[in-house]
Design a protein around this motif. Structure first.
Motif, PDB file in Angstrom:
ATOM      1  N   PHE A 155       0.850  -1.196   0.000  1.00 27.79           N
ATOM      2  CA  PHE A 155       0.000   0.000   0.000  1.00 27.79           C
ATOM      3  C   PHE A 155       0.885   1.246   0.000  1.00 27.79           C
ATOM      4  O   PHE A 155       1.580   1.524   0.968  1.00 27.79           O
ATOM      5  N   HIS A 156       0.855   1.994  -1.086  1.00 22.18           N
ATOM      6  CA  HIS A 156       1.740   3.145  -1.257  1.00 22.18           C
ATOM      7  C   HIS A 156       1.005   4.468  -1.039  1.00 22.18           C
ATOM      8  O   HIS A 156      -0.051   4.700  -1.639  1.00 22.18           O
ATOM      9  N   HIS A 157       1.588   5.325  -0.223  1.00 17.95           N
ATOM     10  CA  HIS A 157       1.206   6.743  -0.196  1.00 17.95           C
ATOM     11  C   HIS A 157       2.322   7.512   0.505  1.00 17.95           C
ATOM     12  O   HIS A 157       3.254   6.915   1.045  1.00 17.95           O
TER      13      HIS A 157
ATOM     14  N   THR B 200      -3.830  12.351  11.503  1.00 21.88           N
ATOM     15  CA  THR B 200      -4.541  11.237  10.889  1.00 21.88           C
ATOM     16  C   THR B 200      -3.502  10.331  10.240  1.00 21.88           C
ATOM     17  O   THR B 200      -2.394  10.794   9.928  1.00 21.88           O
ATOM     18  N   PRO B 201      -3.813   9.065   9.991  1.00 24.50           N
ATOM     19  CA  PRO B 201      -2.813   8.153   9.434  1.00 24.50           C
ATOM     20  C   PRO B 201      -2.284   8.561   8.066  1.00 24.50           C
ATOM     21  O   PRO B 201      -1.245   8.072   7.635  1.00 24.50           O
ATOM     22  N   SER B 202      -2.988   9.437   7.370  1.00 26.53           N
ATOM     23  CA  SER B 202      -2.495  10.029   6.131  1.00 26.53           C
ATOM     24  C   SER B 202      -3.184  11.367   5.949  1.00 26.53           C
ATOM     25  O   SER B 202      -4.321  11.560   6.395  1.00 26.53           O
ATOM     26  N   MET B 203      -2.514  12.295   5.276  1.00 25.52           N
ATOM     27  CA  MET B 203      -3.157  13.551   4.934  1.00 25.52           C
ATOM     28  C   MET B 203      -3.956  13.429   3.645  1.00 25.52           C
ATOM     29  O   MET B 203      -4.584  14.396   3.213  1.00 25.52           O
ATOM     30  N   ILE B 204      -3.916  12.265   3.020  1.00 27.49           N
ATOM     31  CA  ILE B 204      -4.696  12.005   1.817  1.00 27.49           C
ATOM     32  C   ILE B 204      -5.955  11.250   2.234  1.00 27.49           C
ATOM     33  O   ILE B 204      -5.870  10.107   2.704  1.00 27.49           O
ATOM     34  N   PRO B 205      -7.136  11.838   2.086  1.00 24.85           N
ATOM     35  CA  PRO B 205      -8.357  11.156   2.548  1.00 24.85           C
ATOM     36  C   PRO B 205      -8.596   9.820   1.868  1.00 24.85           C
ATOM     37  O   PRO B 205      -9.125   8.897   2.475  1.00 24.85           O
ATOM     38  N   PHE B 206      -8.170   9.695   0.606  1.00 24.99           N
ATOM     39  CA  PHE B 206      -8.383   8.441  -0.112  1.00 24.99           C
ATOM     40  C   PHE B 206      -7.478   7.335   0.424  1.00 24.99           C
ATOM     41  O   PHE B 206      -7.795   6.150   0.296  1.00 24.99           O
ATOM     42  N   ALA B 207      -6.350   7.708   1.013  1.00 31.01           N
ATOM     43  CA  ALA B 207      -5.485   6.711   1.649  1.00 31.01           C
ATOM     44  C   ALA B 207      -6.111   6.209   2.947  1.00 31.01           C
ATOM     45  O   ALA B 207      -6.079   5.009   3.243  1.00 31.01           O
ATOM     46  N   VAL B 208      -6.687   7.112   3.738  1.00 32.35           N
ATOM     47  CA  VAL B 208      -7.387   6.698   4.960  1.00 32.35           C
ATOM     48  C   VAL B 208      -8.585   5.822   4.592  1.00 32.35           C
ATOM     49  O   VAL B 208      -8.848   4.804   5.239  1.00 32.35           O
ATOM     50  N   LYS B 209      -9.298   6.198   3.551  1.00 33.02           N
ATOM     51  CA  LYS B 209     -10.424   5.402   3.048  1.00 33.02           C
ATOM     52  C   LYS B 209      -9.978   3.981   2.721  1.00 33.02           C
ATOM     53  O   LYS B 209     -10.596   3.000   3.169  1.00 33.02           O
ATOM     54  N   LEU B 210      -8.911   3.861   1.952  1.00 36.54           N
ATOM     55  CA  LEU B 210      -8.482   2.548   1.487  1.00 36.54           C
ATOM     56  C   LEU B 210      -7.933   1.700   2.623  1.00 36.54           C
ATOM     57  O   LEU B 210      -8.231   0.499   2.719  1.00 36.54           O
TER      58      LEU B 210
ATOM     59  N   LEU C 146       2.303  25.819   6.112  1.00 36.73           N
ATOM     60  CA  LEU C 146       3.495  25.070   5.742  1.00 36.73           C
ATOM     61  C   LEU C 146       3.968  24.171   6.873  1.00 36.73           C
ATOM     62  O   LEU C 146       4.412  23.045   6.645  1.00 36.73           O
ATOM     63  N   SER C 147       3.848  24.630   8.119  1.00 35.91           N
ATOM     64  CA  SER C 147       4.326  23.828   9.237  1.00 35.91           C
ATOM     65  C   SER C 147       3.547  22.541   9.373  1.00 35.91           C
ATOM     66  O   SER C 147       4.103  21.483   9.673  1.00 35.91           O
ATOM     67  N   LEU C 148       2.223  22.589   9.116  1.00 38.40           N
ATOM     68  CA  LEU C 148       1.418  21.369   9.208  1.00 38.40           C
ATOM     69  C   LEU C 148       1.820  20.385   8.126  1.00 38.40           C
ATOM     70  O   LEU C 148       1.951  19.192   8.372  1.00 38.40           O
ATOM     71  N   MET C 149       2.039  20.897   6.915  1.00 37.01           N
ATOM     72  CA  MET C 149       2.390  20.011   5.817  1.00 37.01           C
ATOM     73  C   MET C 149       3.719  19.309   6.067  1.00 37.01           C
ATOM     74  O   MET C 149       3.887  18.135   5.762  1.00 37.01           O
ATOM     75  N   THR C 150       4.675  20.006   6.619  1.00 39.09           N
ATOM     76  CA  THR C 150       5.983  19.404   6.830  1.00 39.09           C
ATOM     77  C   THR C 150       6.010  18.504   8.061  1.00 39.09           C
ATOM     78  O   THR C 150       7.018  17.865   8.335  1.00 39.09           O
ATOM     79  N   GLN C 151       4.910  18.451   8.811  1.00 37.15           N
ATOM     80  CA  GLN C 151       4.811  17.502   9.918  1.00 37.15           C
ATOM     81  C   GLN C 151       4.463  16.106   9.442  1.00 37.15           C
ATOM     82  O   GLN C 151       4.548  15.144  10.194  1.00 37.15           O
ATOM     83  N   ALA C 152       4.051  15.998   8.176  1.00 36.99           N
ATOM     84  CA  ALA C 152       3.672  14.695   7.625  1.00 36.99           C
ATOM     85  C   ALA C 152       4.900  13.983   7.102  1.00 36.99           C
ATOM     86  O   ALA C 152       5.702  14.557   6.375  1.00 36.99           O
ATOM     87  N   MET C 153       5.063  12.730   7.472  1.00 36.56           N
ATOM     88  CA  MET C 153       6.170  11.952   6.950  1.00 36.56           C
ATOM     89  C   MET C 153       6.019  11.825   5.444  1.00 36.56           C
ATOM     90  O   MET C 153       4.934  11.607   4.927  1.00 36.56           O
ATOM     91  N   GLY C 154       7.118  11.969   4.724  1.00 36.35           N
ATOM     92  CA  GLY C 154       7.069  11.914   3.279  1.00 36.35           C
ATOM     93  C   GLY C 154       7.034  13.297   2.651  1.00 36.35           C
ATOM     94  O   GLY C 154       7.206  13.447   1.458  1.00 36.35           O
ATOM     95  N   MET C 155       6.807  14.333   3.456  1.00 36.45           N
ATOM     96  CA  MET C 155       6.841  15.702   2.961  1.00 36.45           C
ATOM     97  C   MET C 155       7.767  16.531   3.837  1.00 36.45           C
ATOM     98  O   MET C 155       7.357  17.493   4.476  1.00 36.45           O
TER      99      MET C 155
END
Length: 259
Positions: free
Chosen positions: A18-20, A27-37, A129-138
């Motif tokens: 499972f890639h994202h 949340t476990p991902s900032m991408i809602p479709f990743a949390v969905k899946l 910007l600070s919130l976005m850079t708190q996500a792993m992968g960004m």
């Protein structure tokens, strides 16, 4: 439950890879479709492994995407359809045809309408910007700015991005109120039992509840006060299918997730 690995070199058979981009701040991902899946995999007990990174799906160029025994797919709904057919899964088996139609309409509202309102707020009007850079992968400011520009361009092309901040906030609140009214006192969207639409609904609403930049503590409090039914739904999905939630988020970039 899936195990999270950033350096998976082998592809085990009969396990979904499972890639994202990575785990999110709240949340476990900032991408809602990743949390969905990922919620779907948990609801159906399909074994999976997470593999995070910025490589998009070959062909569709989408996140999230999966590999399974040599098959590569890159659209969350198509991935769910694929596994439904492969394993004869029907989370909607107890729904009437009318309820199935309603569930589909609700899913399209959140994925094709509410989603774009969230994109505009997250990546443009409330851009943090600070919130976005708190996500792993960004981890890099340049990548985050590039994503912001791309998402803003996409929202303009879709049409939502042409509205003012006040108009977009109104659209968001109208959709949330409609969802809240429809949920009513039911534990899940369609009744006492979670169905496929709950995966999509939770993926989207979890972003509004916990991961929306610009809200802060005051904004979270207002959401809880204005939409208690939505918050109760999110809490119920989290408790039912994500008992390891705290192990799957970065807590604002202060921890490395263990899953």
């Amino acid at each position: 439950m899936g195990q999270w690995s950033s350096q998976e070199t082998t592809r085990p058979s009969d396990v979904v890879i499972f890639h994202h981009p990575g785990r999110g701040p709240w949340t476990p991902s900032m991408i809602p479709f990743a949390v969905k899946l990922e919620t779907y995999f948990r609801m159906t007990d399909i074994p999976y492994q997470g593999d995070y990174g910025l490589k998009t799906c070959p062909g569709t160029r989408k996140f999230p995407w999966i590999e399974y025994n040599g098959t590569v797919l890159g659209d969350s709904s198509m991935i769910i359809q694929y596994f439904n057919k492969k394993f004869d899964i029907d989370l909607n088996k107890d729904l009437t045809p009318e309820q199935r139609a309603t569930a589909r309409a609700m899913q399209k509202m959140v994925e094709e309408h509410l989603y774009w309102a969230g994109v505009c707020l997250r990546w443009n009007h409330y851009f943090d910007l600070s919130l976005m850079t708190q996500a792993m992968g960004m981890p890099y400011r340049l990548i985050t700015w590039w994503v912001s520009r791309r998402m803003t361009t996409n929202a303009w092309a879709q049409g939502m991005g042409r509205h003012s901040l006040e108009e977009i906030e109104g659209i968001l609140n109208d959709d949330l109120q409609a969802i809240s009214d429809f949920i009513g006192e039911k534990p899940f969207l369609m009744g006492k039992k979670a169905t496929e639409v709950d995966c999509a609904m939770f993926g989207m609403l979890s972003q509004v509840r916990w991961n929306m930049p610009g809200l802060g503590e005051e904004g979270v409090r207002l959401i809880e006060e204005r939409y208690p039914r939505i918050c109760a739904f999110c809490d119920r999905m989290k408790e039912t299918y994500w008992p390891d939630w705290d192990e799957c988020i970065t807590f604002g970039g202060t921890r490395i997730p263990t899953k």
